[in-house]
Write a protein that holds these residues in place. Structure first.
Motif, short mmCIF file in Angstrom:
data_model
loop_
_atom_site.label_atom_id
_atom_site.label_comp_id
_atom_site.label_asym_id
_atom_site.label_seq_id
_atom_site.Cartn_x
_atom_site.Cartn_y
_atom_site.Cartn_z
N PRO A 90 0.83 -1.21 0.00
CA PRO A 90 0.00 0.00 0.00
C PRO A 90 0.86 1.26 0.00
CG PRO A 90 -0.02 -1.03 2.15
CD PRO A 90 0.70 -1.98 1.24
N VAL A 91 0.38 2.29 -0.67
CA VAL A 91 1.15 3.53 -0.82
C VAL A 91 1.46 4.16 0.53
CG1 VAL A 91 1.16 5.83 -1.84
CG2 VAL A 91 0.21 3.92 -3.10
N THR A 92 0.59 3.96 1.51
CA THR A 92 0.81 4.55 2.83
C THR A 92 2.11 4.07 3.46
OG1 THR A 92 -0.62 2.81 3.72
CG2 THR A 92 -1.62 4.97 3.33
N ALA A 93 2.63 2.93 3.01
CA ALA A 93 3.88 2.41 3.57
C ALA A 93 5.08 3.26 3.20
CB ALA A 93 4.11 0.97 3.11
N VAL A 94 4.98 4.04 2.12
CA VAL A 94 6.11 4.88 1.69
C VAL A 94 5.73 6.36 1.76
CG1 VAL A 94 7.10 3.08 0.23
CG2 VAL A 94 5.42 4.66 -0.74
N ALA A 95 4.76 6.69 2.60
CA ALA A 95 4.30 8.08 2.69
C ALA A 95 5.39 9.02 3.18
CB ALA A 95 3.09 8.16 3.62
N GLY A 96 6.36 8.50 3.96
CA GLY A 96 7.42 9.35 4.48
C GLY A 96 8.62 9.49 3.56
N MET A 97 8.53 8.97 2.34
CA MET A 97 9.64 9.00 1.40
C MET A 97 9.67 10.35 0.67
SD MET A 97 10.33 6.24 -1.60
CE MET A 97 11.82 6.26 -2.59
N PRO A 98 10.74 11.14 0.81
CA PRO A 98 10.80 12.44 0.13
C PRO A 98 10.89 12.27 -1.39
CG PRO A 98 12.46 12.26 1.87
CD PRO A 98 11.93 10.90 1.62
N LYS A 99 10.53 13.32 -2.11
CA LYS A 99 10.60 13.29 -3.56
C LYS A 99 11.96 13.73 -4.08
CE LYS A 99 5.66 13.97 -4.37
NZ LYS A 99 4.62 14.78 -5.06
N ASP A 100 12.69 14.52 -3.27
CA ASP A 100 13.94 15.08 -3.77
C ASP A 100 15.16 14.24 -3.45
OD1 ASP A 100 13.72 15.61 -1.09
OD2 ASP A 100 14.55 17.63 -1.21
N GLN A 101 15.13 13.44 -2.36
CA GLN A 101 16.27 12.57 -2.07
C GLN A 101 15.81 11.38 -1.24
OE1 GLN A 101 19.43 13.82 0.57
NE2 GLN A 101 18.22 15.54 1.35
N PHE A 102 16.45 10.24 -1.47
CA PHE A 102 16.07 9.01 -0.80
C PHE A 102 17.15 7.96 -1.05
CE2 PHE A 102 14.53 8.86 -5.12
CZ PHE A 102 14.94 7.61 -5.56
N SER A 103 17.05 6.86 -0.31
CA SER A 103 17.91 5.69 -0.53
C SER A 103 17.06 4.45 -0.34
CB SER A 103 19.08 5.66 0.47
OG SER A 103 19.89 6.80 0.34
N ILE A 104 17.35 3.43 -1.14
CA ILE A 104 16.72 2.12 -0.99
C ILE A 104 17.85 1.10 -0.88
CG2 ILE A 104 15.18 0.40 -1.98
CD1 ILE A 104 13.74 2.60 -3.43
N ALA A 105 17.84 0.34 0.23
CA ALA A 105 18.88 -0.67 0.46
C ALA A 105 18.21 -2.03 0.59
CB ALA A 105 19.66 -0.35 1.74
N ALA A 106 18.76 -3.03 -0.07
CA ALA A 106 18.19 -4.37 -0.01
C ALA A 106 19.28 -5.41 -0.21
CB ALA A 106 17.10 -4.55 -1.07
N TRP A 107 19.19 -6.48 0.56
CA TRP A 107 20.02 -7.66 0.30
C TRP A 107 19.26 -8.55 -0.68
CZ3 TRP A 107 24.94 -8.60 1.92
CH2 TRP A 107 25.44 -7.76 2.90
N TYR A 108 20.01 -9.11 -1.64
CA TYR A 108 19.34 -9.95 -2.63
C TYR A 108 20.31 -11.05 -3.09
CZ TYR A 108 22.21 -7.97 -6.30
OH TYR A 108 23.29 -7.62 -7.07
#
Length: 679
Positions: free
Chosen positions: A464-482
């Motif tokens: 659901p979109v509410t899970a990423v509601a705190g994600m800014p539009k101008d800067q962000f990071s996504i980290a994942a182990w895969y």
């Protein structure tokens, strides 16, 4: 020291004749991509515009990109300073359903140029003030990188985001808004040119110079343009060489009505400066106060045959007496627990000793919160917490005064979403439940108890979109182990999309062509995103665990991909912020070409084949240190972020082992032929 100076304005007969429309037309006709060149010339009385055909620019006939580029060029003289909004003209715009209005005076009485797409957006060029009562050459360039750029009299005056909007030309208006009696123009428009591509800055300058070709201007200013260290205590004389008749070199042009003379401390002299003389040919004029540590601008506009032609703006700097800051502290955005430094660089023109005082403002909105937190050129902060977040500036002083640095912002990053996949695929830090699609299963983990394993055929996580509601539009990071299956190709770690499924965020890890991709942008139209990509190594599909960290800072224009704690690839000029997120999936991508009317069309595609663990989203663009720390916290493996030049054994330190390497090769010569070593 401040004093009143007497400035002698040596006004020889500077002259400017009518704009060189013939030379300009000949130049424009030779420019690649020219569609329209019209030098008919029009007078507007402020009551109505006219219909005008800008030609078929057809900029949006370029699927998958922001637009093919287009340019509109005007030469005009606007006289109505009371206009709240004045359009030079209007042409067809976005998908032919909107109009682009090119404004000499942007709505509403802003005092600068702009572009209006009715009902959609007003684009303001705040650094391009409206010019009244003078002949002006202005060029609006729709660049292919997502920006409008404006050039006034051959010089760029700034850019503004153009989003997904196009300029298609066609029949529109000249001297008014879309309705001929709205935002009407008062004055003259000498010529209009259009191009079905974005002109380069050099081409814009060449067009402007062609328009100037049949007139000359004053030259050789004294003080010289950009001259510094002008004595503020001495009498000052402003002088220049008179403009000459282009047909009789060395002879001042005849029939000059006079000059308007401007002098002041602002570059926009027509709006901000003091008019020292009006329609004068020679005069001695008392100027305003002249101070040390100041920059002054001056200009003469020539009046020829009743028309005013704007002259060049010259500048000079008075002598320095207070500290000069040469390097402002930089913004810092990091996770809590770090040690960081702010640094200011300055010098004393009096060659004395500088004093430093760092001011911390935890909340710049509240007056009185400021604290003195340091008294050296470098401010060191250890083990920072949220209490350290705020604005920092440094006041640098000497015996004569002080100077204040620009403010630097310390941002403490936070985790805004987290999927640990430890026994429950719906587990999210925000508490928002997710929905497993297909048949994902739990598998062995590298972090915590479990990871999620996807089969690449129908498995993914609907978020659901509410899970990423705190994600800014101008800067962000996504980290994942895969850990990607060896056979897996053409797959995605995640996909974010707009309401109409246009791509906002995605990453192909890897894609079927052997490349890894990272896309991020507005998602207004198909393909409206920034991208970085590169050919991957075996790490992209070797079946082993790897840490991928993807960052974007649209303010700095930088996107990066880190792999296993080290920077793998980066790109600059990536300034598009994220759009409004309406759909989020993990372990797949969203088809931005999805057609709900096509039974065979798939909304969710490119599903991941392998395992994903501990996926986190941060509200800052993590730096190399924080990324290396994330990797170390799980593996215990360190990274060398800044290897010394003389670290010969690559252990990130210069010590006796490096000296031993040097000693073992001391005086060895490997030239060919060997006899050359004896020379």
């Amino acid at each position: 020291m401040k004093k009143i100076a007497s400035i002698l304005i040596c006004l020889a007969m500077c002259s400017v004749v009518h704009a060189g429309t013939a030379q300009w037309q000949q130049r424009v006709e030779d420019v690649s991509g020219n569609v329209v060149i019209d030098t008919t010339g029009w007078d507007f009385d402020g009551t109505t515009g006219i219909a005008f055909d800008y030609g078929d620019l057809d900029e949006d006939d370029n699927p998958g990109t922001i637009g093919a580029g287009a340019t509109i060029e005007y030469i005009y003289n606007m006289t109505d300073v009371s206009a709240a909004s004045t359009a030079l003209g209007v042409c067809n715009g976005w998908n032919n359903s909107e109009k682009n209005a090119f404004k000499a005076e942007q709505w509403n009485a802003t005092g600068h140029f702009g572009i209006t797409i009715p009902g959609v957006v007003d684009t303001h060029f705040n650094d391009a003030p409206t010019i009244y009562g003078a002949n002006v050459h202005v060029t609006f360039v729709n660049r292919t990188d997502g920006y409008f750029e404006i050039f006034v009299n051959g010089e760029s005056q700034g850019v503004a985001s153009r989003g997904g909007f196009y300029t298609n030309g066609g029949v529109g208006t000249l001297g008014s808004y879309n309705v001929l009696t709205t935002d009407t123009f008062t004055g003259k428009i000498f010529g209009v040119a259009t191009y079905e591509r974005a002109l380069t800055p050099d081409e814009v300058v060449a067009n402007y110079e062609a328009w100037l070709s049949d007139r000359t201007t004053a030259s050789n200013p004294t003080p010289a343009n950009n001259q510094d260290e002008i004595d503020a205590d001495a009498d000052l004389t402003l002088m220049w060489d008179a403009a000459t008749d282009p047909n009789t070199p060395g002879v001042v042009y005849p029939d000059l009505d006079g000059h308007y003379v401007y002098f002041g401390t602002e570059g926009n002299l027509t709006q901000q400066g003091t008019m020292l003389g009006a329609a004068v040919t020679t005069a001695t004029i008392a100027a305003a106060d002249i101070d040390p540590d100041a920059q002054y601008f001056w200009r003469i506009d020539s009046v020829f045959d009743g028309e005013v032609f704007q002259g060049a703006t010259w500048t000079f700097f008075t002598e320095l007496s207070i500290p000069q800051i040469t390097g402002d502290p930089a913004d810092v955005a990091v996770l809590a627990g770090r040690d960081i430094e702010f640094t200011v660089e300055a010098y004393d023109p009096l060659d004395g000793t500088l004093g430093y005082q760092w001011i911390f403002d935890p909340n710049s909105i509240v007056v009185g919160d400021e604290q003195i937190v340091g008294e050296a050129a470098v401010l060191a902060l250890s083990d920072i917490t949220e209490a350290n977040a705020g604005n920092y500036k440094c006041i640098v002083s000497n015996i004569n005064g002080n100077a204040t640095s620009a403010e630097a912002i310390l941002t403490i990053g936070a985790k805004v979403a987290h999927w640990p996949f430890d026994g429950n695929v719906t587990e999210v830090v925000t508490g928002t439940a997710c929905t497993p699609m297909g048949d994902p299963v739990f598998a062995e983990a590298i972090v915590g108890d479990n990871s999620i394993e996807l089969d690449g055929e129908g498995d993914y996580i609907d978020v659901p979109v509410t899970a990423v509601a705190g994600m800014p539009k101008d800067q962000f990071s996504i980290a994942a182990w895969y850990a990607t299956s060896v056979e897996g190709v053409g797959q995605n770690l995640f996909g974010f999309a707009a309401a109409d499924n246009k791509r906002i965020l995605s990453t192909h890890f890897p894609w079927s062509n052997g490349n890894v991709y990272f896309d991020a942008g507005p998602g207004v139209v198909a393909g409206d995103y920034d991208r970085i990509n590169g050919a991957h190594g075996d790490w992209a599909k070797d079946g082993l665990w790897h840490l991928a960290v993807l960052t974007k800072d649209a303010n700095a224009g930088v996107m990066k991909i880190y792999v296993d704690g080290a920077l793998w690839i980066q790109g600059t000029g990536k300034s598009k912020p994220l759009g409004d997120i309406a759909k989020v999936v993990l372990g797949a991508n969203i088809n931005e070409g999805y057609d709900s009317q096509n039974p065979e069309s798939q909304l969710v595609i490119s599903m991941f084949n392998g395992k994903i663990d501990d996926l986190k989203i941060y509200d800052i663009a993590l730096d190399a240190y924080d990324v290396a720390q994330l990797y170390y916290d799980v593996t215990g493996e360190s990274q060398c972020l800044d290897q010394p030049a003389t670290d010969l054994n690559n252990d990130c330190v210069v010590n006796l082992e490096d000296y031993a390497i040097i000693a073992s090769n001391w005086m060895l010569c490997n030239r060919v032929p060997a006899t050359a070593c004896d020379e």
